[in-house]
Structures are given as structure tokens and as C-alpha cells.
Design a protein around this motif. Structure first.
Motif, PDB file in Angstrom:
ATOM      1  N   PRO A  59     -16.968  -5.110 -13.339  1.00 46.04           N
ATOM      2  CA  PRO A  59     -15.501  -5.125 -13.203  1.00 46.04           C
ATOM      3  C   PRO A  59     -14.883  -3.802 -13.656  1.00 46.04           C
ATOM      4  N   ILE A  60     -13.853  -3.396 -12.967  1.00 45.92           N
ATOM      5  CA  ILE A  60     -13.177  -2.131 -13.243  1.00 45.92           C
ATOM      6  C   ILE A  60     -12.288  -2.257 -14.476  1.00 45.92           C
ATOM      7  N   ASN A  61     -12.335  -1.243 -15.322  1.00 45.87           N
ATOM      8  CA  ASN A  61     -11.440  -1.194 -16.480  1.00 45.87           C
ATOM      9  C   ASN A  61     -11.023   0.254 -16.692  1.00 45.87           C
ATOM     10  N   ASN A  62     -10.170   0.747 -15.796  1.00 48.69           N
ATOM     11  CA  ASN A  62      -9.724   2.136 -15.843  1.00 48.69           C
ATOM     12  C   ASN A  62      -8.620   2.330 -16.869  1.00 48.69           C
ATOM     13  N   GLN A  63      -8.581   3.518 -17.432  1.00 52.61           N
ATOM     14  CA  GLN A  63      -7.434   3.908 -18.242  1.00 52.61           C
ATOM     15  C   GLN A  63      -6.213   4.060 -17.345  1.00 52.61           C
ATOM     16  N   LEU A  64      -5.042   3.846 -17.903  1.00 53.51           N
ATOM     17  CA  LEU A  64      -3.816   4.067 -17.146  1.00 53.51           C
ATOM     18  C   LEU A  64      -3.731   5.545 -16.782  1.00 53.51           C
ATOM     19  N   PRO A  65      -3.595   5.868 -15.501  1.00 56.06           N
ATOM     20  CA  PRO A  65      -3.581   7.286 -15.115  1.00 56.06           C
ATOM     21  C   PRO A  65      -2.335   8.008 -15.628  1.00 56.06           C
ATOM     22  N   LYS A  66      -2.466   9.306 -15.822  1.00 61.28           N
ATOM     23  CA  LYS A  66      -1.326  10.104 -16.252  1.00 61.28           C
ATOM     24  C   LYS A  66      -0.332  10.248 -15.109  1.00 61.28           C
ATOM     25  N   GLY A  67       0.923  10.293 -15.446  1.00 64.55           N
ATOM     26  CA  GLY A  67       1.967  10.442 -14.441  1.00 64.55           C
ATOM     27  C   GLY A  67       3.048   9.394 -14.596  1.00 64.55           C
ATOM     28  N   THR A  68       3.984   9.430 -13.693  1.00 63.47           N
ATOM     29  CA  THR A  68       5.093   8.479 -13.691  1.00 63.47           C
ATOM     30  C   THR A  68       4.728   7.278 -12.831  1.00 63.47           C
ATOM     31  N   LEU A  69       4.994   6.076 -13.334  1.00 65.52           N
ATOM     32  CA  LEU A  69       4.717   4.851 -12.608  1.00 65.52           C
ATOM     33  C   LEU A  69       6.000   4.279 -12.007  1.00 65.52           C
ATOM     34  N   GLU A  70       5.871   3.762 -10.803  1.00 61.44           N
ATOM     35  CA  GLU A  70       6.986   3.055 -10.161  1.00 61.44           C
ATOM     36  C   GLU A  70       6.481   1.695  -9.698  1.00 61.44           C
ATOM     37  N   LEU A  71       7.077   0.645 -10.222  1.00 59.35           N
ATOM     38  CA  LEU A  71       6.626  -0.707  -9.920  1.00 59.35           C
ATOM     39  C   LEU A  71       6.939  -1.075  -8.475  1.00 59.35           C
ATOM     40  N   ILE A  72       5.903  -1.476  -7.744  1.00 59.68           N
ATOM     41  CA  ILE A  72       6.061  -1.997  -6.385  1.00 59.68           C
ATOM     42  C   ILE A  72       6.278  -3.498  -6.406  1.00 59.68           C
ATOM     43  N   ASP A  73       5.467  -4.207  -7.215  1.00 60.33           N
ATOM     44  CA  ASP A  73       5.650  -5.648  -7.358  1.00 60.33           C
ATOM     45  C   ASP A  73       4.953  -6.135  -8.622  1.00 60.33           C
ATOM     46  N   GLY A  74       5.694  -6.887  -9.433  1.00 58.04           N
ATOM     47  CA  GLY A  74       5.140  -7.538 -10.622  1.00 58.04           C
ATOM     48  C   GLY A  74       5.118  -9.045 -10.484  1.00 58.04           C
ATOM     49  N   PHE A  75       5.603  -9.547  -9.335  1.00 57.01           N
ATOM     50  CA  PHE A  75       5.540 -10.966  -8.972  1.00 57.01           C
ATOM     51  C   PHE A  75       6.304 -11.881  -9.929  1.00 57.01           C
ATOM     52  N   GLU A  76       7.337 -11.333 -10.567  1.00 57.45           N
ATOM     53  CA  GLU A  76       8.163 -12.155 -11.451  1.00 57.45           C
ATOM     54  C   GLU A  76       9.291 -12.848 -10.689  1.00 57.45           C
ATOM     55  N   GLU A  77       9.509 -12.419  -9.444  1.00 58.43           N
ATOM     56  CA  GLU A  77      10.548 -13.050  -8.638  1.00 58.43           C
ATOM     57  C   GLU A  77       9.887 -13.839  -7.513  1.00 58.43           C
ATOM     58  N   GLU A  78      10.490 -13.917  -6.379  1.00 62.41           N
ATOM     59  CA  GLU A  78       9.909 -14.687  -5.279  1.00 62.41           C
ATOM     60  C   GLU A  78       8.748 -13.949  -4.624  1.00 62.41           C
ATOM     61  N   ASN A  79       8.025 -14.653  -3.764  1.00 65.24           N
ATOM     62  CA  ASN A  79       6.869 -14.097  -3.076  1.00 65.24           C
ATOM     63  C   ASN A  79       7.303 -13.366  -1.810  1.00 65.24           C
ATOM     64  N   PHE A  80       6.978 -12.069  -1.728  1.00 66.88           N
ATOM     65  CA  PHE A  80       7.362 -11.256  -0.572  1.00 66.88           C
ATOM     66  C   PHE A  80       6.168 -10.940   0.345  1.00 66.88           C
ATOM     67  N   TRP A  81       4.997 -11.455   0.015  1.00 62.84           N
ATOM     68  CA  TRP A  81       3.775 -11.147   0.754  1.00 62.84           C
ATOM     69  C   TRP A  81       3.407 -12.307   1.670  1.00 62.84           C
ATOM     70  N   TYR A  82       2.621 -12.008   2.720  1.00 59.55           N
ATOM     71  CA  TYR A  82       2.121 -13.088   3.576  1.00 59.55           C
ATOM     72  C   TYR A  82       0.675 -12.814   3.975  1.00 59.55           C
ATOM     73  N   ALA A  83      -0.011 -13.869   4.356  1.00 60.34           N
ATOM     74  CA  ALA A  83      -1.411 -13.780   4.788  1.00 60.34           C
ATOM     75  C   ALA A  83      -1.447 -13.564   6.296  1.00 60.34           C
TER      76      ALA A  83
END
Length: 217
Positions: free
Chosen positions: A43-67
Motif C-alpha cells: 500500500p502507498i504511503n507517500n509524504q504530502l508533496p510540497k506545494g499549494t493544495l487545492e481541494l477538488i472533492d472531500g465528499f462532505e457534501e452531496e455526491n457529484f460522481w457517477y459510475a
């Protein structure tokens, strides 16, 4: 002489049965091979990469994805939802489910109408992925850019069984087009129209939990 011949005749089928019983069956060999493969994919366990992060989805709201499998029979994704069963940040994550995937097939999970469509300065996308299947998985990221939805793909990443943290999808190197040809960058990366995670290769049916998807600048 006749007694010796009879003894030899009796010995041959007994020896054959014993040798067959001692040989591993094909199914046992396949199971052993799969276990050996699983043991090699950590299993992958990478360090958080250096740089600025921008959240795309944290799934705390409704579901925006589909199969994609809901509309495409050749795709083996079956469902997307949010759940509290696991999370790497916050209370919720995505649960993406798929049917048994044959060799050289895939299960795709898609989002459209992104809030952030300009990825021109992004160097990577990272996500936390909990592989709850019995086997390792291979996953890649596909983008479709511009009004013609031109396809670009990252390289495949092997996921071990269990939690894979900060899975790193490189957006600057080893990018290919829909025909598998190497290209220098994601096409139309300043106008991303859709993004999909694709689980590739042979796999049992199951699901993955996904959380904390970020662009890295």
C-alpha cells in the motif's frame, strides 16, 4: 514371471493416482499466484508533496460522481455514493463499487462540471484510496479537455490492499492520449471538462473508498 508382471500392472495405476493427488490443481496455482502478487504490491504511503493544495472533492457534501457502467455496458463500474464507513479527512468519503472486471477491461468513476477547470499550473493530483478488495488494483486518471473533450491519461498506479495515502498522479510526465501515444502534457489543461478515475485490469467485484482529492501546484 507371471506374478511379477501382475505386480507391475497393479503398481502403475496406484502410482499414477498418487502422483495426480500430489500435483497442485490449476485453481490452487492461480490462488497462490494471486497471493504472491498481492504480497508484492505494498500500500502507498507517500509524504504530502510540497506545494499549494487545492481541494477538488472531500465528499462532505452531496455526491457529484457517477459510475460510467450505469450507461456503458463495456464498463464495469456499478455505483457511487458517500459513506461514513471510512475517511482520511472529515466525516465522509466516496464509495465506488464495481462488478468483476475481466482482463483488459476497466471500471470508471467520473465527475463533470468541475468548479476548478484550469489545471494549467498543476503538477499533480493526489487522493487517499482505501482498497477494500481481496487483490491489488491498478488505477489511472483520465481528463477530457476543451469543447471536444480530448482525452489525456496518466500512467497506471498500483494500489495495495488497504489504505493508500497520497496516491500521486503525475500531470506533467508519462501522459498519453486515448490511443496510448506519449504526449508532452494534458491536452486543453486550462479547460478540463471531466475527470475520471479508472480501475484497470482483472479484479474481483468490490469497492474502493476515496477521499481528500487535491490538485498540487
Amino acid at each position: 514371471m507371471k506374478k511379477t508382471v501382475k505386480a507391475m500392472i497393479l503398481f502403475i495405476p496406484v502410482a499414477f493416482l498418487l502422483s495426480c493427488a500430489s500435483m497442485p490443481g490449476r485453481q490452487d496455482s492461480e490462488i497462490t499466484a494471486e497471493k504472491n502478487t498481492a504480497a508484492k504490491v505494498i500500500p502507498i504511503n507517500n509524504q504530502l508533496p510540497k506545494g499549494t493544495l487545492e481541494l477538488i472533492d472531500g465528499f462532505e457534501e452531496e455526491n457529484f460522481w457517477y459510475a460510467l457502467g450505469e450507461t456503458k455496458s463495456e464498463d464495469y463500474s456499478t455505483d457511487t455514493d458517500t459513506t461514513e464507513e471510512w475517511s482520511s479527512q472529515g466525516d465522509f468519503c466516496a464509495q465506488w463499487s464495481f462488478a468483476k472486471i475481466p482482463e483488459n477491461s476497466k471500471a470508471s468513476f467520473i465527475i463533470e462540471n468541475l468548479a476548478q477547470k484550469d489545471w494549467s499550473n498543476a503538477k499533480a493530483l493526489i487522493a487517499d484510496i482505501n482498497n477494500t478488495c481481496q487483490n491489488p488494483l491498478a488505477i489511472l486518471l483520465e481528463t477530457q479537455g476543451g469543447p471536444h473533450h480530448i482525452i489525456s491519461r496518466t500512467k497506471e498506479i498500483p494500489l495495495g490492499i488497504g489504505e493508500n495515502i497520497n496516491v500521486y498522479f503525475d500531470l506533467l510526465h508519462e501522459i498519453t492520449d486515448e490511443n496510448g501515444n506519449q504526449i508532452s502534457a494534458i491536452i486543453e489543461n486550462d479547460d478540463i471538462r471531466s475527470v475520471s478515475f479508472q480501475i484497470k485490469g482483472k479484479s474481483f467485484s468490490g469497492s474502493v473508498f476515496v477521499d481528500n482529492i487535491n490538485l498540487v501546484y
